[in-house]
Every structure is written in C-alpha cells, then in structure tokens.
Design a protein around this motif. Structure first.
Motif, PDB file in Angstrom:
ATOM      1  N   ALA A  28      60.341  16.904  20.276  1.00 35.19           N
ATOM      2  CA  ALA A  28      61.571  16.794  19.489  1.00 35.19           C
ATOM      3  C   ALA A  28      61.621  17.922  18.468  1.00 35.19           C
ATOM      4  CB  ALA A  28      61.642  15.435  18.805  1.00 35.19           C
ATOM      5  N   VAL A  29      61.748  19.130  18.980  1.00 37.49           N
ATOM      6  CA  VAL A  29      61.802  20.329  18.139  1.00 37.49           C
ATOM      7  C   VAL A  29      63.101  21.045  18.454  1.00 37.49           C
ATOM      8  CG1 VAL A  29      60.760  22.596  17.736  1.00 37.49           C
ATOM      9  CG2 VAL A  29      59.296  20.598  18.065  1.00 37.49           C
ATOM     10  N   HIS A  30      63.797  21.460  17.407  1.00 37.22           N
ATOM     11  CA  HIS A  30      65.027  22.228  17.588  1.00 37.22           C
ATOM     12  C   HIS A  30      64.981  23.415  16.638  1.00 37.22           C
ATOM     13  CE1 HIS A  30      69.156  23.212  18.480  1.00 37.22           C
ATOM     14  NE2 HIS A  30      69.402  23.258  17.181  1.00 37.22           N
ATOM     15  N   ALA A  31      65.037  24.601  17.215  1.00 36.42           N
ATOM     16  CA  ALA A  31      64.999  25.827  16.420  1.00 36.42           C
ATOM     17  C   ALA A  31      66.400  26.386  16.243  1.00 36.42           C
ATOM     18  CB  ALA A  31      64.121  26.863  17.109  1.00 36.42           C
ATOM     19  N   ILE A  32      66.629  26.950  15.074  1.00 40.65           N
ATOM     20  CA  ILE A  32      67.859  27.680  14.787  1.00 40.65           C
ATOM     21  C   ILE A  32      67.433  29.022  14.205  1.00 40.65           C
ATOM     22  CG2 ILE A  32      69.967  27.805  13.418  1.00 40.65           C
ATOM     23  CD1 ILE A  32      69.955  24.748  13.336  1.00 40.65           C
ATOM     24  N   SER A  33      67.929  30.075  14.798  1.00 38.03           N
ATOM     25  CA  SER A  33      67.610  31.409  14.328  1.00 38.03           C
ATOM     26  C   SER A  33      68.746  31.924  13.459  1.00 38.03           C
ATOM     27  CB  SER A  33      67.416  32.346  15.527  1.00 38.03           C
ATOM     28  OG  SER A  33      67.133  33.649  15.094  1.00 38.03           O
ATOM     29  N   SER A  34      68.383  32.553  12.373  1.00 33.33           N
ATOM     30  CA  SER A  34      69.383  33.154  11.499  1.00 33.33           C
ATOM     31  C   SER A  34      68.731  34.307  10.757  1.00 33.33           C
ATOM     32  CB  SER A  34      69.935  32.119  10.522  1.00 33.33           C
ATOM     33  OG  SER A  34      68.903  31.649   9.681  1.00 33.33           O
ATOM     34  N   GLY A  35      69.550  35.067  10.113  1.00 36.23           N
ATOM     35  CA  GLY A  35      69.026  36.198   9.362  1.00 36.23           C
ATOM     36  C   GLY A  35      69.684  36.306   8.008  1.00 36.23           C
ATOM     37  N   THR A  36      69.233  37.259   7.246  1.00 32.68           N
ATOM     38  CA  THR A  36      69.816  37.499   5.937  1.00 32.68           C
ATOM     39  C   THR A  36      70.973  38.486   6.039  1.00 32.68           C
ATOM     40  OG1 THR A  36      68.138  39.171   5.549  1.00 32.68           O
ATOM     41  CG2 THR A  36      67.719  36.969   4.658  1.00 32.68           C
ATOM     42  N   VAL A  37      71.015  39.210   7.152  1.00 31.90           N
ATOM     43  CA  VAL A  37      72.106  40.130   7.448  1.00 31.90           C
ATOM     44  C   VAL A  37      72.557  39.824   8.868  1.00 31.90           C
ATOM     45  CG1 VAL A  37      72.779  42.545   7.695  1.00 31.90           C
ATOM     46  CG2 VAL A  37      71.095  41.901   5.960  1.00 31.90           C
ATOM     47  N   GLY A  38      73.808  39.490   9.037  1.00 33.56           N
ATOM     48  CA  GLY A  38      74.294  39.083  10.356  1.00 33.56           C
ATOM     49  C   GLY A  38      74.660  40.252  11.237  1.00 33.56           C
ATOM     50  N   GLY A  39      74.254  40.165  12.490  1.00 30.79           N
ATOM     51  CA  GLY A  39      74.677  41.144  13.470  1.00 30.79           C
ATOM     52  C   GLY A  39      76.017  40.730  14.051  1.00 30.79           C
ATOM     53  N   LYS A  40      76.614  41.617  14.809  1.00 32.94           N
ATOM     54  CA  LYS A  40      77.899  41.323  15.426  1.00 32.94           C
ATOM     55  C   LYS A  40      77.736  40.709  16.809  1.00 32.94           C
ATOM     56  CE  LYS A  40      80.459  44.901  12.948  1.00 32.94           C
ATOM     57  NZ  LYS A  40      80.591  44.132  11.771  1.00 32.94           N
ATOM     58  N   ALA A  41      76.603  40.986  17.465  1.00 30.41           N
ATOM     59  CA  ALA A  41      76.370  40.476  18.817  1.00 30.41           C
ATOM     60  C   ALA A  41      74.865  40.414  19.054  1.00 30.41           C
ATOM     61  CB  ALA A  41      77.026  41.397  19.839  1.00 30.41           C
ATOM     62  N   LEU A  42      74.482  39.672  20.070  1.00 26.80           N
ATOM     63  CA  LEU A  42      73.071  39.618  20.442  1.00 26.80           C
ATOM     64  C   LEU A  42      72.629  40.973  20.972  1.00 26.80           C
ATOM     65  CD1 LEU A  42      72.877  36.199  22.334  1.00 26.80           C
ATOM     66  CD2 LEU A  42      72.317  36.668  19.950  1.00 26.80           C
ATOM     67  N   ASN A  43      71.380  41.283  20.766  1.00 29.79           N
ATOM     68  CA  ASN A  43      70.796  42.514  21.275  1.00 29.79           C
ATOM     69  C   ASN A  43      70.717  42.409  22.802  1.00 29.79           C
ATOM     70  OD1 ASN A  43      68.958  44.465  22.186  1.00 29.79           O
ATOM     71  ND2 ASN A  43      67.643  44.280  20.397  1.00 29.79           N
ATOM     72  N   PRO A  44      71.418  43.272  23.538  1.00 32.42           N
ATOM     73  CA  PRO A  44      71.410  43.167  24.998  1.00 32.42           C
ATOM     74  C   PRO A  44      70.013  43.340  25.598  1.00 32.42           C
ATOM     75  CG  PRO A  44      72.640  45.113  24.277  1.00 32.42           C
ATOM     76  CD  PRO A  44      72.272  44.339  23.054  1.00 32.42           C
ATOM     77  N   MET A  45      69.153  44.106  24.957  1.00 32.22           N
ATOM     78  CA  MET A  45      67.778  44.269  25.458  1.00 32.22           C
ATOM     79  C   MET A  45      66.997  42.965  25.286  1.00 32.22           C
ATOM     80  SD  MET A  45      67.368  47.285  26.737  1.00 32.22           S
ATOM     81  CE  MET A  45      69.057  47.287  27.300  1.00 32.22           C
ATOM     82  N   ALA A  46      67.255  42.246  24.200  1.00 32.87           N
ATOM     83  CA  ALA A  46      66.598  40.955  23.990  1.00 32.87           C
ATOM     84  C   ALA A  46      67.080  39.942  25.024  1.00 32.87           C
ATOM     85  CB  ALA A  46      66.869  40.442  22.574  1.00 32.87           C
ATOM     86  N   VAL A  47      68.372  39.939  25.295  1.00 35.09           N
ATOM     87  CA  VAL A  47      68.932  39.032  26.303  1.00 35.09           C
ATOM     88  C   VAL A  47      68.296  39.314  27.655  1.00 35.09           C
ATOM     89  CG1 VAL A  47      71.051  38.392  27.539  1.00 35.09           C
ATOM     90  CG2 VAL A  47      71.104  38.712  25.047  1.00 35.09           C
ATOM     91  N   GLU A  48      68.196  40.585  28.011  1.00 37.64           N
ATOM     92  CA  GLU A  48      67.585  40.978  29.289  1.00 37.64           C
ATOM     93  C   GLU A  48      66.114  40.572  29.346  1.00 37.64           C
ATOM     94  OE1 GLU A  48      66.445  45.089  31.678  1.00 37.64           O
ATOM     95  OE2 GLU A  48      68.221  45.099  30.390  1.00 37.64           O
ATOM     96  N   ALA A  49      65.377  40.827  28.279  1.00 35.19           N
ATOM     97  CA  ALA A  49      63.943  40.483  28.249  1.00 35.19           C
ATOM     98  C   ALA A  49      63.731  38.983  28.386  1.00 35.19           C
ATOM     99  CB  ALA A  49      63.307  41.006  26.953  1.00 35.19           C
ATOM    100  N   MET A  50      64.598  38.196  27.787  1.00 35.40           N
ATOM    101  CA  MET A  50      64.472  36.742  27.892  1.00 35.40           C
ATOM    102  C   MET A  50      64.837  36.249  29.287  1.00 35.40           C
ATOM    103  SD  MET A  50      63.224  35.622  25.120  1.00 35.40           S
ATOM    104  CE  MET A  50      63.616  33.882  25.129  1.00 35.40           C
ATOM    105  N   LEU A  51      65.828  36.854  29.907  1.00 36.45           N
ATOM    106  CA  LEU A  51      66.190  36.475  31.277  1.00 36.45           C
ATOM    107  C   LEU A  51      65.036  36.732  32.236  1.00 36.45           C
ATOM    108  CD1 LEU A  51      69.939  37.566  31.536  1.00 36.45           C
ATOM    109  CD2 LEU A  51      69.012  35.231  31.569  1.00 36.45           C
ATOM    110  N   GLU A  52      64.221  37.725  31.937  1.00 36.29           N
ATOM    111  CA  GLU A  52      63.035  37.989  32.767  1.00 36.29           C
ATOM    112  C   GLU A  52      62.070  36.814  32.750  1.00 36.29           C
ATOM    113  OE1 GLU A  52      63.085  42.842  32.091  1.00 36.29           O
ATOM    114  OE2 GLU A  52      61.471  41.664  31.213  1.00 36.29           O
ATOM    115  N   LEU A  53      62.107  36.015  31.694  1.00 30.57           N
ATOM    116  CA  LEU A  53      61.278  34.806  31.606  1.00 30.57           C
ATOM    117  C   LEU A  53      62.030  33.577  32.112  1.00 30.57           C
ATOM    118  CD1 LEU A  53      59.622  35.100  28.060  1.00 30.57           C
ATOM    119  CD2 LEU A  53      58.673  35.762  30.281  1.00 30.57           C
ATOM    120  N   GLY A  54      63.275  33.770  32.520  1.00 32.37           N
ATOM    121  CA  GLY A  54      64.079  32.649  32.982  1.00 32.37           C
ATOM    122  C   GLY A  54      64.708  31.854  31.850  1.00 32.37           C
ATOM    123  N   ILE A  55      64.810  32.451  30.673  1.00 30.71           N
ATOM    124  CA  ILE A  55      65.380  31.781  29.502  1.00 30.71           C
ATOM    125  C   ILE A  55      66.687  32.473  29.131  1.00 30.71           C
ATOM    126  CG2 ILE A  55      65.064  31.179  27.070  1.00 30.71           C
ATOM    127  CD1 ILE A  55      62.034  31.196  27.616  1.00 30.71           C
TER     128      ILE A  55
END
Length: 120
Positions: free
Chosen positions: A16-43
């Motif tokens: 029963a764990v739920h994570a929320i990611s946030s920052g002190t400075v907001g980006g406009k979109a997700l990092n496409p390289m991060a999205v790609e790297a996570m898809l490689e893990l099936g996430i």
C-alpha cells in the motif's frame, strides 16, 4: 521515473504505497528520454505530468525524497523539509545512455525503499 517505478513495483508486491513526484521548478512536459528508458523496463509514464511540490503534498507524505540537490541548490527541498536525498544527476537534456544509468540508480533506491516499507 521514481513515481512510475515506485507505484509499479509497489503494486506488483502488493504494498500500500503510492508515490507522487514533484519538483520545486515545474517542467512543461515529461523528459522523452526518461519515458523511453522506463518503457524499456515495461513501465509506462502515461498520465504523469510535471508537478510543483505543494505544502499539501508534504503534509500527506510519510517520506520526502529528493533526487539530487545539485540541480538547483537554492530550490532544494532538503534546505527546508526533512528529506532523504538520493544524490542523483538530473536526466534533463542527457542522452539515453546517461538516462538509463540514472534510471537504474533510481531502481536500486526504489527497491531498497520498498524492502524497508515491507519490513515495517
């Protein structure tokens, strides 16, 4: 990456764990390289958006973890909120090879965190 990874692994482990990611400075979109790297893990990071940390998020959290304060030391939450800092590099603007290394470091931290939570 940490939000998607934590939520996916916690679900797989029945925690029963739920994570929320946030920052002190907001980006406009997700990092496409991060999205790609996570898809490689099936996430998938579908549905995630960059978010600014709010007091409400802090108040509702059991743990606050910063990824690395070297990015913007003046805005680092570790300066004003008790946090655990994982000391990671910022994947923004990095090539996929570097993002994969950061992803793998996050994975080790997330697995250790979930092991700790499951033992409590």
């Amino acid at each position: 990456m940490a939000e998607a990874m934590t939520n996916a692994f916690a679900k797989e482990q029945g925690l029963a764990v739920h994570a929320i990611s946030s920052g002190t400075v907001g980006g406009k979109a997700l990092n496409p390289m991060a999205v790609e790297a996570m898809l490689e893990l099936g996430i998938s990071m579908e549905g995630q958006i960059p978010k600014i940390m709010t007091q409400e998020m802090v108040d509702q959290s059991d743990r606050i973890i910063s990824m690395g304060c070297g990015v913007d030391a003046e805005a680092c939450p570790a300066r004003f909120i008790l946090t655990e800092d994982w000391g990671l590099d910022d994947p923004a603007g990095q090539p996929i090879e570097v993002v994969r290394t950061i992803r793998d470091q996050i994975q080790k931290h997330v697995q250790a965190l979930l092991t700790d939570v499951s033992e409590q």
